[in-house]
Design an enzyme around this catalytic site. Structure first.
Site, PDB file in Angstrom:
ATOM      1  N   SER A 165     -11.461  -1.289  -0.713  1.00 57.82           N
ATOM      2  CA  SER A 165     -10.199  -1.380   0.035  1.00 57.82           C
ATOM      3  C   SER A 165     -10.459  -1.681   1.494  1.00 57.82           C
ATOM      4  O   SER A 165      -9.808  -2.529   2.112  1.00 57.82           O
ATOM      5  CB  SER A 165      -9.444  -0.046  -0.040  1.00 57.82           C
ATOM      6  OG  SER A 165      -8.686   0.061  -1.200  1.00 57.82           O
ATOM      7  N   ASP A 207       0.837  -1.197   0.000  1.00 60.96           N
ATOM      8  CA  ASP A 207       0.000   0.000   0.000  1.00 60.96           C
ATOM      9  C   ASP A 207       0.874   1.249   0.000  1.00 60.96           C
ATOM     10  O   ASP A 207       1.961   1.241  -0.567  1.00 60.96           O
ATOM     11  CB  ASP A 207      -0.939  -0.043   1.219  1.00 60.96           C
ATOM     12  CG  ASP A 207      -2.320   0.527   0.914  1.00 60.96           C
ATOM     13  OD1 ASP A 207      -2.399   1.749   0.711  1.00 60.96           O
ATOM     14  OD2 ASP A 207      -3.294  -0.234   0.872  1.00 60.96           O
ATOM     15  N   HIS A 224      -3.862   5.997   3.142  1.00 61.15           N
ATOM     16  CA  HIS A 224      -4.598   4.789   2.782  1.00 61.15           C
ATOM     17  C   HIS A 224      -4.036   3.551   3.487  1.00 61.15           C
ATOM     18  O   HIS A 224      -4.784   2.751   4.072  1.00 61.15           O
ATOM     19  CB  HIS A 224      -4.572   4.602   1.267  1.00 61.15           C
ATOM     20  CG  HIS A 224      -5.469   3.531   0.746  1.00 61.15           C
ATOM     21  ND1 HIS A 224      -5.050   2.222   0.611  1.00 61.15           N
ATOM     22  CD2 HIS A 224      -6.755   3.563   0.313  1.00 61.15           C
ATOM     23  CE1 HIS A 224      -6.049   1.503   0.114  1.00 61.15           C
ATOM     24  NE2 HIS A 224      -7.093   2.292  -0.077  1.00 61.15           N
ATOM     25  N   ASN A 243     -14.360  -0.014  -7.241  1.00 55.60           N
ATOM     26  CA  ASN A 243     -15.421   0.888  -6.786  1.00 55.60           C
ATOM     27  C   ASN A 243     -16.211   1.528  -7.929  1.00 55.60           C
ATOM     28  O   ASN A 243     -16.619   2.685  -7.836  1.00 55.60           O
ATOM     29  CB  ASN A 243     -14.814   1.998  -5.912  1.00 55.60           C
ATOM     30  CG  ASN A 243     -14.087   1.459  -4.715  1.00 55.60           C
ATOM     31  OD1 ASN A 243     -14.413   0.398  -4.194  1.00 55.60           O
ATOM     32  ND2 ASN A 243     -13.071   2.179  -4.267  1.00 55.60           N
TER      33      ASN A 243
END
Length: 386
Positions: free
Chosen positions: A326, A139, A172, A263
């Protein structure tokens, strides 16, 4: 192929790349050719300094470096296959209203975010907390100073700058890590598997963007360091052979890969790498337990988990709400850690157990299997029965 000639030409080509240069992946036809070339490169790079810019991707027997689109390497007889490296992004809703606040109740006790509660994690902590299960989070990095994550973090890597720790400059990765394994003490949040160990792998920059070669290097690092789970809360629309090869090789070495579906609100298709059959693919649900409008969905989903306005850790010791598949993926990684802490399981056993023990999302009777909602209690029971 003459290895010395190839490496001399590669040195020249890297030196010629300026503004027109783009990242490429160089594939060798066999492991033997790759390791022979890698050994020769190690010997030659003290004299040919441009070769120090070549990254090894052992897991797919390839190199990564910047080349011109019309590189002369393509014309070499018996030359390796050269493909342009592509971009990939993290999966969270960019239009989400982010709320920054301290996570504590009025009496200063711990906060259990709604998603952690909804999957039933607190109900199984007497049986499993994910102790000693090692999770690679590929990430944007992690906030090492966050009070809820200090006891959950172990050694990681910064693939964008190997001389630096994988500090998060986006948020994130810190958010994902909190949902998986936060261990807020007197105040703060508790993740799904509070005794699991997070290994931050920084492959994404401050804008949440990475190259496929960075992801492959991250997978390679996780496999080399024998981690149990790889959390991949990101995706791309197009198929990539190099990424598939890395995923397959990690899968065959017993690594459980969990990835977000995307998404875009699509009903019949999901993003890569979640679309690869070796991966546990995750869709998102709302607080009411329904499929989130933004979540990709369909038969390619293995499991759904909370992904709407998920409350978790953020940069500078703070907390944020984010929505996206996520966030759902992080819940699944946490529950898988709870399962593995009960009993060692293969990637296929984990995938089948999650599908089998999910709670139905639809009240309508159906003779065909449909993906359901994540449930920690059922997952623990399935782990014991496998």
């Amino acid at each position: 192929m003459d290895i010395a000639t190839f490496l001399h030409l590669l040195h020249e080509e890297i030196g010629l790349t300026k503004r027109s240069g783009k990242k490429h992946i160089i594939h060798f036809s066999s492991a033997r050719d790759y390791y022979a070339c890698k050994a020769e490169l190690k010997r030659m790079k003290s004299k040919l300094r441009n070769l120090t810019k070549v990254r090894h991707l052992d897991i797919i027997h390839a190199f990564s470096c910047t080349l011109r689109p019309d590189s002369k390497l393509r014309g070499l007889t018996g030359a390796p296959i050269i493909e342009e490296d592509t971009k990939i992004t993290v999966h969270h809703m960019v239009n989400n209203k982010i709320v920054t606040k301290r996570a504590s109740t009025l009496d200063g006790s711990q906060t259990i975010p709604w998603g952690v509660d909804q999957v039933g994690a607190p109900q199984v902590w007497s049986k499993s907390t994910g102790q000693n299960i090692r999770i690679g989070v590929i990430d944007t990095g992690i906030d090492y100073n966050h009070p809820d994550l200090r006891h959950s973090i172990s050694r990681g890597i910064n693939l964008l700058n190997r001389s630096m720790l994988p500090f998060d400059d986006n948020g994130h990765g810190t958010h994902i890590a909190g949902t998986i394994a936060a261990t807020g003490r007197l105040s703060g949040i508790v993740g799904v598997a509070p005794r699991a160990i997070i290994h931050p792998v920084k492959a994404f920059d401050h804008s949440g963007s990475a190259y496929v070669s960075d992801i492959i290097a991250g997978i390679d690092w996780c496999v080399h360091n024998d981690l149990d789970i790889i959390n991949m809360s990101f995706g791309m629309k197009s198929y990539n052979r190099s990424l598939e090869q890395a995923v397959m090789n990690a899968y065959y070495r017993g690594k459980i890969i969990i990835a977000s579906s995307g998404n875009d609100g699509k009903k019949k298709t999901i993003d890569y790498p979640a679309r690869f059959p070796q991966v546990v693919s995750v869709g998102a649900t709302t607080r009411l337990g329904r499929i989130a409008p933004f979540s990709n969905r369909g038969k390619q989903i293995d499991i759904y988990a909370p992904g709407e306005r998920v409350y978790s850790s953020w940069l500078h010791g703070k907390y944020n709400e984010l929505s996206g598949t996520s966030m759902a993926t992080a819940h699944v990684s946490g529950v898988v850690a709870l399962m593995l802490s009960i009993k060692p399981m293969s990637p296929l056993q984990i995938k089948n157990a999650l599908r089998r023990c999910s709670v139905g999302l639809s009240k309508r009777e159906s003779t065909r299997w449909q993906p359901g909602h994540l449930n920690a209690r059922r997952a623990i029971r399935a782990a014991r029965q496998s």
